[in-house]
Motif scaffolding. Sequence first.
Motif, mmCIF file in Angstrom:
data_model
loop_
_atom_site.group_PDB
_atom_site.id
_atom_site.type_symbol
_atom_site.label_atom_id
_atom_site.label_comp_id
_atom_site.label_asym_id
_atom_site.label_seq_id
_atom_site.Cartn_x
_atom_site.Cartn_y
_atom_site.Cartn_z
ATOM 1 N N GLN A 6 52.847 45.826 38.904
ATOM 2 C CA GLN A 6 51.406 45.837 38.206
ATOM 3 C C GLN A 6 51.086 44.399 37.801
ATOM 4 O O GLN A 6 49.940 44.063 37.774
ATOM 5 C CB GLN A 6 51.082 46.921 37.101
ATOM 6 C CG GLN A 6 51.283 48.437 37.824
ATOM 7 C CD GLN A 6 51.379 49.394 36.829
ATOM 8 O OE1 GLN A 6 51.548 48.978 35.414
ATOM 9 N NE2 GLN A 6 51.365 50.473 37.137
ATOM 10 N N THR B 245 54.039 43.985 50.245
ATOM 11 C CA THR B 245 54.603 43.475 49.210
ATOM 12 C C THR B 245 55.981 44.049 48.756
ATOM 13 O O THR B 245 56.940 43.255 48.469
ATOM 14 C CB THR B 245 53.574 44.001 47.962
ATOM 15 O OG1 THR B 245 52.477 43.511 47.944
ATOM 16 C CG2 THR B 245 54.538 43.598 46.535
ATOM 17 N N SER C 286 51.994 33.254 44.822
ATOM 18 C CA SER C 286 52.091 34.832 44.533
ATOM 19 C C SER C 286 53.457 35.301 45.585
ATOM 20 O O SER C 286 54.048 36.191 44.819
ATOM 21 C CB SER C 286 51.258 35.406 45.601
ATOM 22 O OG SER C 286 51.101 36.750 45.920
ATOM 23 N N THR D 69 42.775 46.750 50.087
ATOM 24 C CA THR D 69 43.312 45.500 49.732
ATOM 25 C C THR D 69 44.709 45.610 49.387
ATOM 26 O O THR D 69 45.361 46.807 49.795
ATOM 27 C CB THR D 69 42.630 45.179 48.207
ATOM 28 O OG1 THR D 69 43.129 46.194 47.306
ATOM 29 C CG2 THR D 69 41.012 45.349 48.461
ATOM 30 N N GLY E 199 46.659 39.880 42.650
ATOM 31 C CA GLY E 199 46.182 40.888 43.502
ATOM 32 C C GLY E 199 44.799 40.920 43.812
ATOM 33 O O GLY E 199 44.340 42.087 44.564
ATOM 34 N N ARG E 200 44.035 39.937 43.187
ATOM 35 C CA ARG E 200 42.452 39.926 43.638
ATOM 36 C C ARG E 200 42.237 39.173 44.899
ATOM 37 O O ARG E 200 41.901 37.904 44.906
ATOM 38 C CB ARG E 200 41.662 39.140 42.316
ATOM 39 C CG ARG E 200 41.663 40.211 41.086
ATOM 40 C CD ARG E 200 40.861 39.444 40.262
ATOM 41 N NE ARG E 200 40.751 40.344 38.787
ATOM 42 C CZ ARG E 200 41.736 40.072 37.993
ATOM 43 N NH1 ARG E 200 42.841 39.338 38.171
ATOM 44 N NH2 ARG E 200 41.595 41.117 36.886
ATOM 45 N N PRO F 209 38.583 44.481 45.221
ATOM 46 C CA PRO F 209 39.300 45.561 44.388
ATOM 47 C C PRO F 209 38.319 46.441 43.716
ATOM 48 O O PRO F 209 38.278 47.722 43.828
ATOM 49 C CB PRO F 209 40.240 45.145 43.712
ATOM 50 C CG PRO F 209 40.813 43.810 44.580
ATOM 51 C CD PRO F 209 39.627 43.320 45.162
ATOM 52 N N GLN G 195 46.435 45.553 46.938
ATOM 53 C CA GLN G 195 46.671 46.494 45.816
ATOM 54 C C GLN G 195 46.845 48.001 46.356
ATOM 55 O O GLN G 195 47.524 48.884 45.613
ATOM 56 C CB GLN G 195 45.869 46.473 44.717
ATOM 57 C CG GLN G 195 45.737 45.066 44.141
ATOM 58 C CD GLN G 195 44.663 45.184 42.850
ATOM 59 O OE1 GLN G 195 44.576 45.931 42.074
ATOM 60 N NE2 GLN G 195 43.977 44.103 42.582
ATOM 61 N N GLU G 196 46.285 48.353 47.532
ATOM 62 C CA GLU G 196 46.457 49.624 48.000
ATOM 63 C C GLU G 196 47.262 49.547 49.344
ATOM 64 O O GLU G 196 47.817 50.868 49.173
ATOM 65 C CB GLU G 196 44.943 49.991 48.683
ATOM 66 C CG GLU G 196 43.834 49.984 47.476
ATOM 67 C CD GLU G 196 42.410 49.947 47.988
ATOM 68 O OE1 GLU G 196 42.127 51.056 48.466
ATOM 69 O OE2 GLU G 196 41.823 48.896 48.192
ATOM 70 N N LEU H 84 50.667 48.873 49.965
ATOM 71 C CA LEU H 84 51.670 48.073 49.601
ATOM 72 C C LEU H 84 52.922 47.523 50.245
ATOM 73 O O LEU H 84 53.772 46.992 49.730
ATOM 74 C CB LEU H 84 52.124 48.960 48.161
ATOM 75 C CG LEU H 84 51.205 49.202 46.950
ATOM 76 C CD1 LEU H 84 51.714 50.425 46.246
ATOM 77 C CD2 LEU H 84 50.873 47.936 46.240
ATOM 78 N N PHE I 28 50.131 42.146 40.517
ATOM 79 C CA PHE I 28 48.566 42.215 40.875
ATOM 80 C C PHE I 28 47.668 41.885 40.151
ATOM 81 O O PHE I 28 46.524 41.455 40.457
ATOM 82 C CB PHE I 28 48.576 43.783 41.601
ATOM 83 C CG PHE I 28 49.331 44.075 42.746
ATOM 84 C CD1 PHE I 28 48.895 43.296 43.752
ATOM 85 C CD2 PHE I 28 50.345 45.184 42.815
ATOM 86 C CE1 PHE I 28 49.547 43.623 44.978
ATOM 87 C CE2 PHE I 28 50.879 45.525 43.930
ATOM 88 C CZ PHE I 28 50.368 44.675 45.161
#
Length: 857
Positions: free
Chosen positions: A559, A586, A504, A578, A566-567, A657, A580-581, A583, A562
């Motif tokens: 995107q 990142t 990642s 998570t 992203g999981r 997620p 993904q929310e 950011l 993720f």
Amino acid sequence: MTYILSMKHQQATLETVGGKGMSLSKMLTAGLPVPDGFHVTTEAYRLFVNTNEIQPQIIDALDGLDPGNTAKLEAASLQISSIFTKGEITDELKKEITAAYQKLGNVPVAVRSSATAEDLPGASFAGQQDTYLNIQGESEVLNAVKRCWASLWTARAISYRLINHIDQSTVALAVTVQKLIFSDAAGVLFTVNPVNGDRDEMLINAAWGLGEAVVSSLVTPDTIVISKTSEKISSYETADKQLMTIRTAKGTEEVPVSDPMRQKPALTDNQVEVLTKLGKTIEQYYQMPMDVEWALEKNQMYIVQARPITVLPPQWKPLEKGVIYTKGSLAEHLPSPVTPLFATLGMDLINQATHILWNHMFEDGVQKLWPEHGAYTTINGYTYMSCRFKPFLLITKSFSPKSIRRTYQKSVERSNIAQKEFAAVVTEWESKSMESMSAEQLLNGVRTVFGTACTYFTKIQLCLPAALTSETLLTKLFKGTAAKAGVPDISVLLLGMDTIALQSEKSLYKIGKWVSQYPDLSNYLRITSAADISRQFTSAVPPPMISDELWTQWKKQIQLHFVNYGRTAYEFDFSNPTPQEVLTPTFESIKSFTTGQGESPLTRQAESKKRRIEAAKAISNQLNGPRRKLFLKLLGWAQKTAPMREDVIFSMGMGHPVIRLMLNEVAQRLIKKGALSQPDEIYWLKETELSDLVNRLDRGETLQDMTGTIPGCREEWKKNQSYTSPPEIPEKKKKNAHSNPEKPEIINGNTVLYGIGTSFGTVTAPACVLYGPADFEKFNTGDILIAVTTTPAWTPLFASASAVVTDIGGPLSHSSIVAREYGIPAVMATHSATRKIQTGQIITVDGKTGTVMIHEK
């Protein structure tokens, strides 16, 4: 007007003599050993303020003050103090004060502030106003009284009243003048243990000399725990008492304690017994837990102050007799208090999956081990793993040949199968149309996915021991050989593995390099904070400097990242957003890679691989015959299983997620029907409440407005978050000061926390305390990361951190492994770092000694 009252006077009320003065008078009247003295009443304060026309000047100085603006509070305080210094006490009042002082015999006294809004059951104003010790002579007493009056307006007192909405124009200050006790020893007695909240324990802090060194935290005092029922000493921790407060010709000062006295107990058993009885009497008299300051002079015990204990931690008691509760296993991945929905729906699913696992492991022994409340339960909001304490049964079942084979054989293969099975369920639910499903179907989807996550965890529990055992054996058997071979840290043999977390990071590095091709986008990242980038990312409209086409490409890059990585989740409670929310981490990583500040993970991995190969060769050359063969076999086993440990934990949050998307869809429907006002309020409902709303929602019935109950739940959660949960219940008795994380050592005025050093190095830098994703935006490059624990989803933060400190964990925890990968110092298992350290404080982390020093100045 009454300006002076004797200590025993019946008019010694809260309004006339303040909280401290009233308490002392009550105790003296009740026959308790309180030093005699007199009160300078609040009327005297008001006379001084009025005759010198001070109140309007105070109001002007306080106008528009923000309780959080320290600089302006200090400036206002200094301004008011100067006004009090210039003020004159009337001749009449001078005569009354000096006459009362002469009645005491012109002796040295303690001059203590006593405010009308202090030492009350609902609020603690301890330390808000000043006390002056060893004051002698009429002019000195008068001067000390003025200084006490001025201390009603210290910056901390002004701020406290602003925060607690106390009318600044109505407060007044009395002053208590008492004979000074020339104490051989002094300290504080708590009639309830303030550390663990145990109502059947009393706690005494004791040190040499006057009590100022203890109450001002200048010395680490002896700590004595007493059973309130038996009045027997449960534990006596004798501290290294380096300083003491003594009398001088001009007041008091702190001096070093002589070597023979430093580690000598400050109180004898008989003196502890006398103090215990006094404490019980005071508590019975007030009918509430009390914080009592005491002084010992020539074997005579005196009480110099008593106030209610306004804030007590909860009791950490077992829910069932014969059950032990620990923060191990899944509880480690739930470091914070859990939300009501997780505590009900989530915990029920965890226990269902765990019961299946225990049946698998212990077969007919489950009934003897399974607690009434389940294997996982909450105590004061925190998750604990629990088990009936049947050691022989646990040992025989856990270490049977059948169990060992089942645990250690094909662990990597079994973990891969478990991940694929979990991923299949997640993918299935991600592909469903949420808008077309009923609320009940969505809630069942949450149960299905999270139930699968729980089952997944139970499966990997039977795989993880292989990774832990292989590394432990490798370290234990060959650490000495590694040192001889010039390899000081044997963990180098397991660094640089291609885990999902590293993959990642490499993905983010590649995005950073892609960004570098586009000057406009590179400049945007350089001049914009990660928090602002996060907020702007959701917009379809690009920033002015970036074209629509480039903005679209940029969003596709993120995107895609993720989709691949992203999981995952920051912690196992699905109420937490998570990656993904949230950011910010990142984008912080991408920014550092784009600007060249971040170290290339590709380079770091290559260097780690090189060191790994060289270290293995060096150790192998020191061995021959069977030991060399054993080393190579253990090394192969450990290197095969080490990545599995990180990967399976990374995948624990794989379903979070989609779980949060399903709950968000339900929440939006509840908002439309007036049951909720915000989507995240759904997590503050219990499962029964949510199920009832969902059923009514699908039937088209009127829904109850639940928003009124949610603020109370949030407040309860915040209160629980302020507690330090013990690692085990019942708690083990502490044997020495360093084993008691609630009583850190004071060295040269700096607090030192003790933990386990798991990654070598020393760093001094600002601390940043992160309880979860909501705090990530305040983290800056170079900060020392302070957390309860971390998961693989936190890894991007390590790239910017200068060191890491956690409350829980050990050498093989995720935090330790990643810290070693990045070459930054780490200290684990401090137990209370997140509560003792504040964001912005300068601290020193020593990964070799396992210490964290908080620099107070």
